[in-house]
Design a protein around this motif. Sequence first.
Motif, mmCIF file in Angstrom:
data_model
loop_
_atom_site.group_PDB
_atom_site.id
_atom_site.type_symbol
_atom_site.label_atom_id
_atom_site.label_comp_id
_atom_site.label_asym_id
_atom_site.label_seq_id
_atom_site.Cartn_x
_atom_site.Cartn_y
_atom_site.Cartn_z
ATOM 1 N N SER A 18 1.399 45.467 -41.245
ATOM 2 C CA SER A 18 1.151 46.652 -42.061
ATOM 3 C C SER A 18 0.699 46.317 -43.478
ATOM 4 C CB SER A 18 2.394 47.543 -42.103
ATOM 5 O OG SER A 18 3.412 46.922 -42.868
ATOM 6 N N SER A 45 -2.046 50.526 -38.258
ATOM 7 C CA SER A 45 -1.431 51.568 -39.089
ATOM 8 C C SER A 45 -1.966 51.470 -40.520
ATOM 9 C CB SER A 45 0.095 51.460 -39.064
ATOM 10 O OG SER A 45 0.554 50.390 -39.877
ATOM 11 N N THR A 72 5.157 52.725 -36.752
ATOM 12 C CA THR A 72 4.444 52.216 -35.571
ATOM 13 C C THR A 72 5.374 51.357 -34.715
ATOM 14 O OG1 THR A 72 2.511 52.117 -36.988
ATOM 15 C CG2 THR A 72 2.341 51.005 -34.868
#
Length: 173
Positions: free
Chosen positions: A40, A108, A13
């Motif tokens: 994340s 994500s 990402t």
Amino acid sequence: MNYKTHINGGILTGLYFSSQMTNSPIITSAAFVGGALIGSILPDIDHRSSYIGRKTKVISKTINKLAGHRKLFHAPLMYLLLYSASSGMMINKLFLLGIKGVFFGVLSHLILDSFTIGGLPWFYPLSKKKFSLGKIKTNSKLEDILCGILVCINIVMFLDILHITSIFTFIPK
Ligand SMILES: [Zn+2]
């Protein structure tokens, strides 16, 4: 999903968005990718045996007690609300970019968790129903394969950004 898969999702990402920020200094990309890395793995702070949970023992335990696992801290609506609130903050531009990176990293994480058997409560707290888009078990062979694919994409993307290769067309030359 385990933290290795999530970190690679965060890197992907971060790299994707920084590849789209043309003509901006390297420090802005670094702030965004750094934020995405943290984001994340951040949602799993609600689980004390997760990677981030083990690093933040007391905080993680408290969050788990108060919010449970894969509930509030895995709720897209909560992050959307926080994201809107933070976008309006009058803070340093670079810091704001880092925060944006965190939110995209979180996104994500939520997308990857949606592909597990357990699924994700996409509309929590409005609905407790979890939606699952895949059948991946955490730490399974299938997750290893997915993680491997993410690592490969990240390497190629990084080489593309450095103009060593030009495989992905979405990365400007
Ligand atoms: Zn998670």
